[in-house]
Design a protein around this motif. Sequence first.
Motif, PDB file in Angstrom:
ATOM      1  N   THR A  43       4.411   3.341  21.767  1.00 27.38           N
ATOM      2  CA  THR A  43       3.176   3.277  20.988  1.00 27.38           C
ATOM      3  C   THR A  43       3.568   3.188  19.513  1.00 27.38           C
ATOM      4  OG1 THR A  43       3.157   5.697  21.031  1.00 27.38           O
ATOM      5  CG2 THR A  43       1.699   4.596  22.587  1.00 27.38           C
ATOM      6  N   VAL A  44       2.615   2.790  18.676  1.00 30.72           N
ATOM      7  CA  VAL A  44       2.887   2.718  17.231  1.00 30.72           C
ATOM      8  C   VAL A  44       1.795   3.481  16.492  1.00 30.72           C
ATOM      9  CG1 VAL A  44       3.240   1.208  15.236  1.00 30.72           C
ATOM     10  CG2 VAL A  44       3.896   0.413  17.505  1.00 30.72           C
ATOM     11  N   ALA A  45       2.177   4.220  15.471  1.00 32.89           N
ATOM     12  CA  ALA A  45       1.197   4.964  14.685  1.00 32.89           C
ATOM     13  C   ALA A  45       1.228   4.487  13.233  1.00 32.89           C
ATOM     14  CB  ALA A  45       1.515   6.455  14.738  1.00 32.89           C
ATOM     15  N   VAL A  46       0.043   4.353  12.652  1.00 35.97           N
ATOM     16  CA  VAL A  46      -0.063   4.074  11.213  1.00 35.97           C
ATOM     17  C   VAL A  46      -0.647   5.322  10.571  1.00 35.97           C
ATOM     18  CG1 VAL A  46      -0.965   2.526   9.445  1.00 35.97           C
ATOM     19  CG2 VAL A  46      -0.624   1.676  11.770  1.00 35.97           C
ATOM     20  N   HIS A  47       0.152   5.972   9.740  1.00 33.77           N
ATOM     21  CA  HIS A  47      -0.297   7.202   9.081  1.00 33.77           C
ATOM     22  C   HIS A  47      -0.762   6.874   7.665  1.00 33.77           C
ATOM     23  CE1 HIS A  47       1.747   9.681  12.187  1.00 33.77           C
ATOM     24  NE2 HIS A  47       2.616   8.700  12.177  1.00 33.77           N
ATOM     25  N   ASP A  48      -1.911   7.425   7.268  1.00 37.55           N
ATOM     26  CA  ASP A  48      -2.376   7.142   5.899  1.00 37.55           C
ATOM     27  C   ASP A  48      -2.577   8.419   5.070  1.00 37.55           C
ATOM     28  OD1 ASP A  48      -4.755   8.233   6.722  1.00 37.55           O
ATOM     29  OD2 ASP A  48      -5.961   6.425   6.406  1.00 37.55           O
ATOM     30  N   ARG A  49      -1.986   9.524   5.540  1.00 41.03           N
ATOM     31  CA  ARG A  49      -2.148  10.794   4.822  1.00 41.03           C
ATOM     32  C   ARG A  49      -1.648  10.709   3.378  1.00 41.03           C
ATOM     33  NH1 ARG A  49      -3.476  15.488   6.980  1.00 41.03           N
ATOM     34  NH2 ARG A  49      -3.185  14.654   9.054  1.00 41.03           N
ATOM     35  N   LEU A  50      -0.610   9.915   3.161  1.00 42.08           N
ATOM     36  CA  LEU A  50      -0.027   9.824   1.818  1.00 42.08           C
ATOM     37  C   LEU A  50      -0.570   8.635   1.019  1.00 42.08           C
ATOM     38  CD1 LEU A  50       3.671  10.683   2.783  1.00 42.08           C
ATOM     39  CD2 LEU A  50       2.018  12.180   1.660  1.00 42.08           C
ATOM     40  N   VAL A  51      -1.532   7.917   1.629  1.00 37.91           N
ATOM     41  CA  VAL A  51      -2.153   6.781   0.932  1.00 37.91           C
ATOM     42  C   VAL A  51      -3.312   7.307   0.091  1.00 37.91           C
ATOM     43  CG1 VAL A  51      -3.447   4.627   1.272  1.00 37.91           C
ATOM     44  CG2 VAL A  51      -1.520   5.188   2.776  1.00 37.91           C
ATOM     45  N   ARG A  52      -3.483   6.751  -1.111  1.00 32.66           N
ATOM     46  CA  ARG A  52      -4.612   7.185  -1.949  1.00 32.66           C
ATOM     47  C   ARG A  52      -5.915   6.930  -1.191  1.00 32.66           C
ATOM     48  NH1 ARG A  52      -3.514   3.860  -6.629  1.00 32.66           N
ATOM     49  NH2 ARG A  52      -5.751   3.838  -6.870  1.00 32.66           N
ATOM     50  N   PRO A  53      -6.829   7.915  -1.190  1.00 32.06           N
ATOM     51  CA  PRO A  53      -8.053   7.785  -0.387  1.00 32.06           C
ATOM     52  C   PRO A  53      -8.776   6.451  -0.599  1.00 32.06           C
ATOM     53  CG  PRO A  53      -7.905   9.992  -1.274  1.00 32.06           C
ATOM     54  CD  PRO A  53      -6.736   9.236  -1.837  1.00 32.06           C
ATOM     55  N   MET A  54      -8.762   5.949  -1.849  1.00 35.06           N
ATOM     56  CA  MET A  54      -9.454   4.684  -2.120  1.00 35.06           C
ATOM     57  C   MET A  54      -8.844   3.508  -1.378  1.00 35.06           C
ATOM     58  SD  MET A  54     -10.427   4.729  -6.116  1.00 35.06           S
ATOM     59  CE  MET A  54     -10.468   2.936  -6.160  1.00 35.06           C
ATOM     60  N   GLN A  55      -7.567   3.608  -1.083  1.00 36.42           N
ATOM     61  CA  GLN A  55      -6.882   2.480  -0.433  1.00 36.42           C
ATOM     62  C   GLN A  55      -6.882   2.555   1.092  1.00 36.42           C
ATOM     63  OE1 GLN A  55      -2.989   1.993  -2.532  1.00 36.42           O
ATOM     64  NE2 GLN A  55      -3.842  -0.061  -2.771  1.00 36.42           N
ATOM     65  N   ILE A  91       0.873  -1.186   0.000  1.00 39.02           N
ATOM     66  CA  ILE A  91       0.000   0.000   0.000  1.00 39.02           C
ATOM     67  C   ILE A  91       0.903   1.228   0.000  1.00 39.02           C
ATOM     68  CG2 ILE A  91      -1.785   1.305   1.235  1.00 39.02           C
ATOM     69  CD1 ILE A  91      -2.858  -1.341   2.283  1.00 39.02           C
ATOM     70  N   SER A  92       0.938   1.884  -1.136  1.00 41.57           N
ATOM     71  CA  SER A  92       1.869   2.985  -1.313  1.00 41.57           C
ATOM     72  C   SER A  92       1.487   4.173  -0.422  1.00 41.57           C
ATOM     73  CB  SER A  92       1.871   3.377  -2.794  1.00 41.57           C
ATOM     74  OG  SER A  92       2.477   4.616  -2.951  1.00 41.57           O
ATOM     75  N   GLY A  93       2.486   4.722   0.269  1.00 39.55           N
ATOM     76  CA  GLY A  93       2.263   5.901   1.115  1.00 39.55           C
ATOM     77  C   GLY A  93       1.987   5.561   2.571  1.00 39.55           C
ATOM     78  N   ALA A  94       1.700   4.283   2.872  1.00 40.37           N
ATOM     79  CA  ALA A  94       1.413   3.909   4.266  1.00 40.37           C
ATOM     80  C   ALA A  94       2.691   4.037   5.093  1.00 40.37           C
ATOM     81  CB  ALA A  94       0.884   2.484   4.332  1.00 40.37           C
ATOM     82  N   LEU A  95       2.552   4.625   6.269  1.00 43.86           N
ATOM     83  CA  LEU A  95       3.730   4.901   7.092  1.00 43.86           C
ATOM     84  C   LEU A  95       3.495   4.337   8.494  1.00 43.86           C
ATOM     85  CD1 LEU A  95       6.296   6.691   6.607  1.00 43.86           C
ATOM     86  CD2 LEU A  95       5.089   8.471   7.872  1.00 43.86           C
ATOM     87  N   VAL A  96       4.336   3.382   8.890  1.00 43.13           N
ATOM     88  CA  VAL A  96       4.221   2.807  10.237  1.00 43.13           C
ATOM     89  C   VAL A  96       5.348   3.376  11.086  1.00 43.13           C
ATOM     90  CG1 VAL A  96       4.239   0.682  11.607  1.00 43.13           C
ATOM     91  CG2 VAL A  96       3.135   0.705   9.356  1.00 43.13           C
ATOM     92  N   GLU A  97       4.984   4.004  12.183  1.00 47.09           N
ATOM     93  CA  GLU A  97       5.973   4.694  13.016  1.00 47.09           C
ATOM     94  C   GLU A  97       6.027   4.027  14.391  1.00 47.09           C
ATOM     95  OE1 GLU A  97       6.667   9.252  14.746  1.00 47.09           O
ATOM     96  OE2 GLU A  97       4.713   8.652  13.967  1.00 47.09           O
ATOM     97  N   ASP A  98       7.140   3.388  14.706  1.00 42.33           N
ATOM     98  CA  ASP A  98       7.343   2.798  16.036  1.00 42.33           C
ATOM     99  C   ASP A  98       7.911   3.879  16.935  1.00 42.33           C
ATOM    100  OD1 ASP A  98       8.206   1.502  18.311  1.00 42.33           O
ATOM    101  OD2 ASP A  98       9.124  -0.193  17.266  1.00 42.33           O
ATOM    102  N   LYS A  99       7.110   4.311  17.918  1.00 40.06           N
ATOM    103  CA  LYS A  99       7.539   5.418  18.778  1.00 40.06           C
ATOM    104  C   LYS A  99       8.123   4.921  20.095  1.00 40.06           C
ATOM    105  CE  LYS A  99       3.489   7.534  18.211  1.00 40.06           C
ATOM    106  NZ  LYS A  99       2.451   8.585  18.320  1.00 40.06           N
TER     107      LYS A  99
END
Length: 274
Positions: free
Chosen positions: A132-144, A121-129
């Motif tokens: 806690t862990v965050a999954v960011h989808d701001r850069l993922v195409r809205p449909m995905q 999934i292009s643009g998906a960003l997993v951040e290990d803090k």
Amino acid sequence: MMRGRSLRARLATIPPTRLVLFLDFDGTVAPIVSRPKQARLTAAVKKALRRLARSVPVVIVSGRALGDLRRRVSAPGVHYIAHHGLLYQGPRTAVRWFGPRTPGRLVARWARALRSSAEGISGALVEDKGLTVAVHDRLVRPMQRPLLRRRALRALAPWLKGKTIALVRGKRVLEVRAAGPWGKGAAVAAVLQETWAKGRVPLYLGDDRTDFEAFRAVKKKRGLAIRVGGGRGLVGEDAWVPGPRAVECLLRWLAKRVEAGERRSREAQSSEKQ
Ligand SMILES: [Mg+2]
């Protein structure tokens, strides 16, 4: 509900040196950016925070890790509530925990599960803090985005079933954290019990869902909850400002008031002595 102008009128009735400021980071003092690493304070905000922190307690409240926040804010005297309320650190105090000290290897397992769910999934960003862990989808195409979400929930299923984790939804982010009754609201309520905060009027500025529970904590202490951006009048806020730029103006205005208040009390003290 108040808008900018009447908010200032209300703030003008509070002795400025009696305030305690709680400020969310992303979307409140820093503009939202496509990658969390790029978030920055403007020079004007940094300066206003430094001026304010000299005279009143300033607490940055964020889902970010403590070290990350410190680096980005880098103003002396500032207090931090990091990881959505999991921990607090004052200017000269040890870290205080409000929730479990999740082992890093467990957090790494959540992150691994989420990374494999984000594969392809292009643009998906997993951040290990770290905690806690965050999954960011701001850069993922809205449909995905729904697909990413479904896959993430599937990857987390064992922990969700065991109720050992809780999910926190924010703006274009899904956060995974250890389950428990902790959060920004509980952390703010606890910090307001500290001797340096007692009797002060809390002001909380935040833009996202996780901030709204903190709104309730400050309102219980007769403080003011100020929503930044989004819809007006939806989450029980006392006032609304349009975005980080308006927050910057408000902070500068507050810094000026706090400094004038300090000057007045110094003058009053010296005339008493004479
Ligand atoms: Mg925010």
